[in-house]
Structures are given as structure tokens and as C-alpha cells.
Design a protein around this motif. Structure first.
Motif, mmCIF file in Angstrom:
data_model
loop_
_atom_site.group_PDB
_atom_site.id
_atom_site.type_symbol
_atom_site.label_atom_id
_atom_site.label_comp_id
_atom_site.label_asym_id
_atom_site.label_seq_id
_atom_site.Cartn_x
_atom_site.Cartn_y
_atom_site.Cartn_z
ATOM 1 N N ASP A 248 -5.987 2.937 -6.181
ATOM 2 C CA ASP A 248 -6.273 3.771 -4.750
ATOM 3 C C ASP A 248 -6.900 4.989 -5.079
ATOM 4 O O ASP A 248 -6.763 5.664 -6.465
ATOM 5 C CB ASP A 248 -5.527 3.708 -3.315
ATOM 6 C CG ASP A 248 -5.414 2.161 -3.315
ATOM 7 O OD1 ASP A 248 -6.489 1.459 -2.899
ATOM 8 O OD2 ASP A 248 -4.048 1.809 -2.750
ATOM 9 N N LYS B 66 -6.290 -3.619 6.440
ATOM 10 C CA LYS B 66 -7.030 -3.823 5.368
ATOM 11 C C LYS B 66 -8.257 -4.505 6.047
ATOM 12 O O LYS B 66 -9.525 -4.035 5.507
ATOM 13 C CB LYS B 66 -6.605 -4.952 4.734
ATOM 14 C CG LYS B 66 -5.983 -4.880 3.705
ATOM 15 C CD LYS B 66 -6.091 -3.778 3.048
ATOM 16 C CE LYS B 66 -4.456 -3.294 1.679
ATOM 17 N NZ LYS B 66 -4.918 -2.170 1.139
ATOM 18 N N ALA C 46 10.957 -2.549 2.132
ATOM 19 C CA ALA C 46 9.394 -2.577 2.898
ATOM 20 C C ALA C 46 8.955 -3.181 4.310
ATOM 21 O O ALA C 46 9.583 -4.414 2.594
ATOM 22 C CB ALA C 46 8.661 -1.448 2.913
ATOM 23 N N ASN D 237 -1.943 3.203 5.225
ATOM 24 C CA ASN D 237 -2.573 2.600 4.042
ATOM 25 C C ASN D 237 -3.873 2.364 3.488
ATOM 26 O O ASN D 237 -4.675 2.654 4.570
ATOM 27 C CB ASN D 237 -1.594 1.087 3.882
ATOM 28 C CG ASN D 237 -2.497 0.373 3.383
ATOM 29 O OD1 ASN D 237 -3.319 -0.210 2.902
ATOM 30 N ND2 ASN D 237 -1.301 -0.179 2.096
ATOM 31 N N TYR E 89 7.808 9.960 -2.146
ATOM 32 C CA TYR E 89 8.174 8.310 -2.265
ATOM 33 C C TYR E 89 7.240 6.449 -3.434
ATOM 34 O O TYR E 89 6.626 7.755 -3.171
ATOM 35 C CB TYR E 89 9.037 8.025 -1.105
ATOM 36 C CG TYR E 89 7.756 6.834 -0.508
ATOM 37 C CD1 TYR E 89 7.903 5.755 -0.685
ATOM 38 C CD2 TYR E 89 7.104 7.362 0.552
ATOM 39 C CE1 TYR E 89 6.743 5.341 0.105
ATOM 40 C CE2 TYR E 89 6.144 7.160 1.344
ATOM 41 C CZ TYR E 89 5.932 5.516 0.815
ATOM 42 O OH TYR E 89 4.748 5.070 1.926
ATOM 43 N N GLY F 120 6.882 3.375 -3.692
ATOM 44 C CA GLY F 120 7.374 1.588 -3.173
ATOM 45 C C GLY F 120 7.474 0.707 -4.402
ATOM 46 O O GLY F 120 6.177 1.050 -5.466
ATOM 47 N N TYR G 277 11.142 -0.170 6.484
ATOM 48 C CA TYR G 277 9.865 0.594 6.539
ATOM 49 C C TYR G 277 9.064 -0.382 7.213
ATOM 50 O O TYR G 277 8.850 -0.914 6.695
ATOM 51 C CB TYR G 277 9.878 1.055 5.041
ATOM 52 C CG TYR G 277 8.140 1.719 4.732
ATOM 53 C CD1 TYR G 277 7.392 1.260 5.584
ATOM 54 C CD2 TYR G 277 8.220 2.718 3.937
ATOM 55 C CE1 TYR G 277 6.273 1.941 5.653
ATOM 56 C CE2 TYR G 277 6.450 2.857 3.466
ATOM 57 C CZ TYR G 277 6.194 3.099 3.770
ATOM 58 O OH TYR G 277 4.779 3.641 3.519
HETATM 59 C C1 LIG Z 1 5.267 0.839 0.763
HETATM 60 C C2 LIG Z 1 4.419 0.011 0.212
HETATM 61 N N1 LIG Z 1 5.218 0.000 -0.773
HETATM 62 C C3 LIG Z 1 3.919 -0.596 -1.648
HETATM 63 C C4 LIG Z 1 2.787 -1.047 -1.140
HETATM 64 C C5 LIG Z 1 1.534 -1.397 -1.458
HETATM 65 O O1 LIG Z 1 0.362 -0.510 -1.685
HETATM 66 P P1 LIG Z 1 -0.811 -1.115 -2.929
HETATM 67 O O2 LIG Z 1 -0.474 -1.126 -4.019
HETATM 68 O O3 LIG Z 1 -1.857 -0.255 -2.636
HETATM 69 O O4 LIG Z 1 -1.523 -2.384 -2.169
HETATM 70 P P2 LIG Z 1 -1.965 -2.507 -0.973
HETATM 71 O O5 LIG Z 1 -0.791 -2.507 0.506
HETATM 72 O O6 LIG Z 1 -2.775 -1.144 -0.392
HETATM 73 O O7 LIG Z 1 -2.432 -3.868 -0.997
HETATM 74 C C6 LIG Z 1 2.609 -0.479 0.649
HETATM 75 N N2 LIG Z 1 0.949 -0.788 1.605
HETATM 76 N N3 LIG Z 1 3.456 0.047 0.633
#
Ligand SMILES: Cc1ncc(COP(=O)(O)OP(=O)(O)O)c(N)n1
Ligand SMILES: Cc1nc(C(=O)O)sc1CCOP(=O)(O)O
Ligand SMILES: [Mg+2]
Length: 574
Positions: free
Chosen positions: A445, A397, A541, A425, A481, A483, A362
Motif C-alpha cells: 500500500d 475491500k 487483531a 484500511n 504500531y 501488525g 483490535y
Molecule cells: C492490524 C492489521 N495488521 C495487518 C493487516 C494487513 O494489512 P495488509 O497487509 O495491507 O493487507 P490488507 O488488510 O490490506 O489486505 C491489517 N489490515 N491490519
């Protein structure tokens, strides 16, 4: 041999098969399946006399009805729901809603009609019950021929018809029975006599896997019990559960003073209060039939019960939402938009349903790293795919919305042509704007449940989880899924809590959803991640291990080969 029907052209059956590929040779398909063309407008159906050329695998009964010919001469079966319900001439509820809802969720829906109603958006103008013997005949036609997974009931206008159904189900058992105890239409018209109450209570409920009354129906089943609060709904669910069904869903859509669509699910041990948004629309006709059909379709697809209920709720919420601006009929209650997904192009080229194996490698992008190495995002994504990335997430971001959408559109082109899903994202709006394959959201989020109701059932939704409780919630919210991380310390995400390999293991063991590990993973430690060998762990990932390196293609290839070696050692469940 075909049984002669009483009053119609009995020897003409239309075969319920279709080629899935427009270029498929229909005549050879029909020859294999035992269908001969009788006239341009009808088909005479005969059973296949042999498994010609070995092209009809498995159960011959299944091959004749619901099996579809696939590319390369193969076959695929479809999850199959049989609805036993009344016809609604206005097509908002009843059999018509059931067929649309099941179709929208990818299940085949056969139908046994118990009554024909004259009905529109104003109300019910007439009901004509089908004779019991003919309901029995329809049931035999379908159940003796087709491999039905789940039976869903709607309007059962008499106790006699309920008894006929119970006998048929004893003769032809199915995997699950969903009973929507329809008694009163949304317009307030009676659709079943009082004697059917005893039919439900004494005959059908004991066979049911789930019963889905609304407040009025639950009250009627319990002798007029007053239901005004969630706590009343819990008591009602328990009392109905005592009548025999394995699960009960009391729908609180009409709970006084509530601004939410709150339902209570009871499985005999635990109560789950399921919250949903209340959609402000006139088009609510058929909501109950649709919900029960969606539960049936999800069960036929193999979902566990609570997940089937959650997915059904999400679908109904979306269908209501998409119906808001539709005007059909002049009465107070129009139909919901079951086919919103077709209309919103979710099935257009490239859109796909989720395959957990796509989580294997990923790739998560990072604009800072691309800047550092002087690469544009499109080149970075292209290189990761060339090296073997199986799914891509755009994690931009800093990008302003307009640039993010533009970049996402360009990356989608690459991903689609390589059949690699592209997720966005955080930004559900960006995912919608470019019709990406889905989103990844974290604990701060947009909640996955809200993202699902906005994106619909076809899009992929991933949720970041560090604990078993978060994993449970992600599943209940309809995610695809999770992460899980940070498996190792990382500098890519500030202040990220490291859960370690042990934390990953705990989450994987608790999760009902597939898991991808994230955080500090590189070629040096990816093997150790996969080798924890827990069910549900489907891949890793990575951000810096690909995008903070000189050659993305080389790094992706290296990682892929490590993952393949270690997962074959660990005998990952795929
Ligand atoms: C595959 C995957 N897993 C975890 C994350 C983290 O998401 P998040 O906690 O919302 O943090 P940010 O990526 O938004 O900083 C991810 N992006 N992808
Ligand atoms: C985006 C993200 N989420 C994490 C989590 O733990 O949920 S860790 C992380 C950053 C991963 O980057 P790298 O592969 O460079 O360590
Ligand atoms: Mg996030």
C-alpha cells in the motif's frame, strides 16, 4: 527570593501555568501553586510555601513552572524544551518558530533570547545582540526554576554567548542538547560572526547530542569544504562528528540538482540517508529552526534520536506543504505553517494521539462477512465495541469510495462516542475525507512515510510487517504500531504467508514499535499468542473470530476475557 532585574519591572513575573480544563477553578489553582493576583494584568509569583493538601507531588521546582493542573485536582508535567536563540520580528524563524514548533508537537517551550533581529520576508534589516550578562541572567531564571528536558540552540551571535551557555549547562545539566549552528539566514544574511565558529567547534559541540548544519553551515564548519553529493555529506557528517557531538544531521535541502530533501544522519557508527519530498513552496523561512526544535521536542517526549529526527522531518514536510497557499509578506521567503494541525482540525473533538494499549482487542471489519450474516457495518462495529473491542479498523475491500466514506462517517460517530479509535484500511484518502483517527497500510500500500506526511503527526499509522527489517522500516517511516502475521493460517486474506508464533516473536523482539498479532486468531488460540510474552506485543487483531460469528458481542467478550487472563499470566509489559 526573586533577583532584581536591571532595567525593567523586575518583581513582576508571569506564571507559566494554565488550567487544562476550561471549567477549572483558576483561583484555587493559583493558591495551591503559590501565585497571588496582584493586578488584573499581572501576577506576582511566589513559591508555594507548602504542599497544601498533598496536591503538589514530586519536585517542588517542577510544580512551580511547567506543571499544569489537571482534572480531578491532579497534575501533569509537560516535556520541556528551552530554546536559546534570536528573535525574528517576522516570526517565521528563530525563537518564534521554535515556540510554535514545540507547541505543535506538545512540548512546552521556554526561551532565552540571544539577539533581537529586525527581519521580514525580504531579509534581515538589523541585528541587536543581547549582552552576555543578560543572556546569562535569562538562562539562570529558566534553568534554576523549571525542569528543562532539552536545550535547543539557534542564533548564538558571539563566542562570548556560547561560553555563557556552556557554563550554564555545566551548572544546570539537561537530558539533551540540540545545536542548530545558525550562521546565515535563509535570505543569505550573516547571523553570527566568524569567531563563533571556534565557539561551536571548541566549546559547544562536545556537549551536543546532535548538531544539525545545513550544507553551507557544514561547509563553513569544515573550512569551506565543497559539498555537492550525498557522499560529500557523509564525509562532512563524519568530520563534524569528530568535533565532539554524539550525532550529526547534515541537511541537504540545498543539494544541487536534487529533487528530494535528502539528509544524512550519522551516529558515530552508521550513516542513515533520510529521504524526504522536496516541497515546492516560497514559504521556507524558518525550516532549519523548526526542524531542530521538533527534534528537541521529540527528545523531550522520550523518543530515541533517529526517531526524533524522522518525526521532525515529517513535521517540517507537512508544515511546508500546508504553507503552500499562504501569503505573508512581500518578500521571496515566507514562513511555514507550524500550526497546520490546529488549522486542519486535527485537534477537534475525538482526535487523539496513540495509546499502544488500544491494540489489546483490535476488531477488523469484513464486508463479505457482514453480508453473510445480514448486518450493516455500523451495527457490526457497534457490537464489537459493546463486547470490548479497543480499536476498530474498517477493511472494506469492495466498497466504492463514496459508500466507504459514508460508512466511515457513521462508524466514526459510534467510535468517537465510545472513545475507541477508528482506522481505515489502505485508503488514506478515505481517512482524510472523514477525519478518521488513522490508517493501516501494508507492504504494497502507500508507504507509511508518505501516509505520515499526508496525515500529519497526530494520526495513527499502522503497518503490516512480517520481518524484522520491515519493522525497522516502519519505525523509521514514523509509524505508530505494526501488525504482524499471519500468526496462523487464515482464509480471510488470500495467499497470506503464515509466519507462525516464532515469526511473531522475532518481529516483536526486533520492533521498536508496539505490535498487534493478526491472522487466524480466535478464542481457541488467542491465549497462546499472548503467552509468548514478548515485549511490544500489545494485543490481537481479529476478523472472522468476531465478524464471522452469530453474536459479535458474545465473541468479543469471550476474546477479551481470554486476553486478560493470558496477559496477566504472561505479565505483559504494558
Ligand atoms: C492490524 C492489521 N495488521 C495487518 C493487516 C494487513 O494489512 P495488509 O497487509 O495491507 O493487507 P490488507 O488488510 O490490506 O489486505 C491489517 N489490515 N491490519
Ligand atoms: C487482514 C489480515 N492481515 C493479515 C496479515 O498477516 O498481515 S492476516 C489478515 C486476516 C485476518 O483475518 P482472520 O482474523 O479472520 O484470520
Ligand atoms: Mg493493505
Amino acid at each position: 527570593m526573586l533577583e532584581l532585574l536591571d532595567s525593567c519591572d523586575s518583581r513582576r513575573f508571569r506564571a507559566t501555568k494554565m488550567p487544562i480544563n476550561p471549567s477549572f477553578d483558576t483561583s484555587s489553582f493559583m493558591a495551591v501553586a503559590g501565585v497571588a493576583t496582584a493586578s488584573p494584568s499581572s501576577l506576582i509569583y511566589t513559591r508555594p510555601s507548602s504542599r497544601s493538601g498533598g496536591r503538589i507531588p514530586g519536585n517542588a521546582r517542577r510544580t512551580t513552572a511547567v506543571v499544569m493542573a489537571a482534572e480531578n485536582g491532579g497534575w501533569r508535567t509537560m516535556p520541556h524544551v528551552l530554546t536559546v536563540a534570536g528573535s525574528d520580528s517576522g516570526a517565521g524563524a528563530g525563537i518564534q518558530a521554535d515556540i510554535k514548533a514545540c507547541g505543535a508537537l506538545g512540548a512546552y517551550c521556554s526561551s532565552v533570547i540571544t539577539a533581537v533581529t529586525a527581519q521580514n520576508t525580504v531579509g534581515v534589516q538589523g541585528v541587536h545582540s543581547v549582552p552576555e550578562a543578560f543572556v546569562a541572567k535569562q538562562l539562570r531564571s529558566v534553568l534554576s526554576d523549571m525542569a528543562v528536558d532539552v536545550v535547543k540552540t539557534g542564533m548564538l551571535p558571539s563566542v562570548g554567548i556560547i561560553k555563557v551557555l556552556c557554563r550554564s549547562l555545566q551548572e544546570f545539566p539537561v537530558k539533551a542538547l540540540v545545536v542548530d549552528p545558525v550562521m546565515v539566514s535563509t535570505s543569505g544574511d550573516m547571523l553570527a560572526g566568524p569567531s563563533t565558529l571556534s565557539g561551536y567547534r571548541d566549546e559547544l559541540f562536545v556537549m551536543a547530542d546532535i548538531v544539525t548544519p545545513n550544507l553551507k553551515e557544514a561547509s563553513a564548519l569544515l573550512g569551506g569544504m565543497s559539498l555537492r553529493t550525498v557522499s560529500d555529506m557523509c564525509s562532512a557528517a563524519k568530520s563534524i562528528h569528530n568535533l565532539g557531538p554524539r550525532n550529526v544531521l547534515v541537511k541537504g535541502g540545498h543539494l544541487p540538482g536534487s529533487s528530494e530533501a535528502t539528509d544524512v544522519f550519522f551516529d558515530g557508527e552508521n550513516y542513515h540517508v533520510l529521504h524526504g519530498s522536496r516541497v515546492n513552496t516560497r514559504n521556507t523561512h524558518g525550516t532549519g529552526c523548526t526542524l531542530a526544535s521538533c527534534i528537541a521536542a521529540e527528545l523531550a517526549k522520550g523518543s530515541p534520536m533517529l526517531q526524533a529526527v524522522q518525526r521532525a522531518k515529517t513535521f517540517v514536510e507537512s508544515a511546508l506543504d500546508y504553507s503552500k497557499d499562504i501569503l505573508i509578506g512581500n518578500g521571496p521567503q515566507g514562513p511555514l505553517d507550524h500550526l497546520f494541525d490546529l488549522n486542519t482540525h486535527a485537534h477537534t473533538a475525538g482526535a487523539r494521539s496513540f495509546d499502544a494499549n488500544d491494540l489489546f482487542l483490535y476488531a477488523v471489519t469484513d464486508s463479505g462477512m457482514n453480508r453473510k450474516w445480514g448486518r450493516c457495518i455500523v451495527d457490526a462495529v457497534k457490537a464489537s465495541i459493546e463486547g470490548g473491542a479497543t480499536i476498530v479498523q474498517l477493511r472494506e475491500k469492495e466498497a466504492v469510495t463514496r459508500d466507504f466514506i459514508e460508512a466511515a462517517n457513521a462508524c466514526l460517530e459510534i467510535c468517537r462516542s465510545n472513545r475507541v479509535p477508528l482506522l481505515i484500511n489502505d485508503r488514506v484518502d478515505v481517512a482524510l475525507a472523514c477525519d478518521a483517527d488513522g490508517v493501516h497500510v501494508g507492504q504494497s500500500d502507500m508507504p507509511a512515510r508518505v501516509a505520515r506526511s499526508i496525515l500529519g503527526p497526530q494520526k495513527i499509522i499502522g503497518v503490516s510487517c512480517k520481518t524484522a527489517a520491515q519493522a525497522e522500516q516502519a519505525w523509521a517511516d514514523g509509524a505508530d504500531y505494526i501488525g504482524c502475521g499471519g500468526v496462523f493460517p487464515t482464509t480471510t486474506k488470500a495467499n497470506n504467508l503464515t509466519v507462525g508464533l516464532d515469526g511473531l516473536k522475532v518481529v516483536c523482539l526486533a520492533s521498536k514499535l508496539p505490535v498487534v498479532a493478526i491472522g487466524g486468531i480466535s478464542a481457541a488460540n488467542a491465549g497462546s499468542v499472548m503467552e509468548i510474552s514478548v515485549p511490544r506485543l500489545k494485543g490481537v487483531a481479529v476478523v472472522s473470530a468476531l465478524f464471522n460469528r452469530e453474536c459479535i458481542v458474545t465473541e468479543a467478550r469471550r476474546l477479551k476475557s481470554i486476553l486478560m487472563d493470558s496477559s496477566s499470566h504472561a505479565k505483559l509489559s504494558v
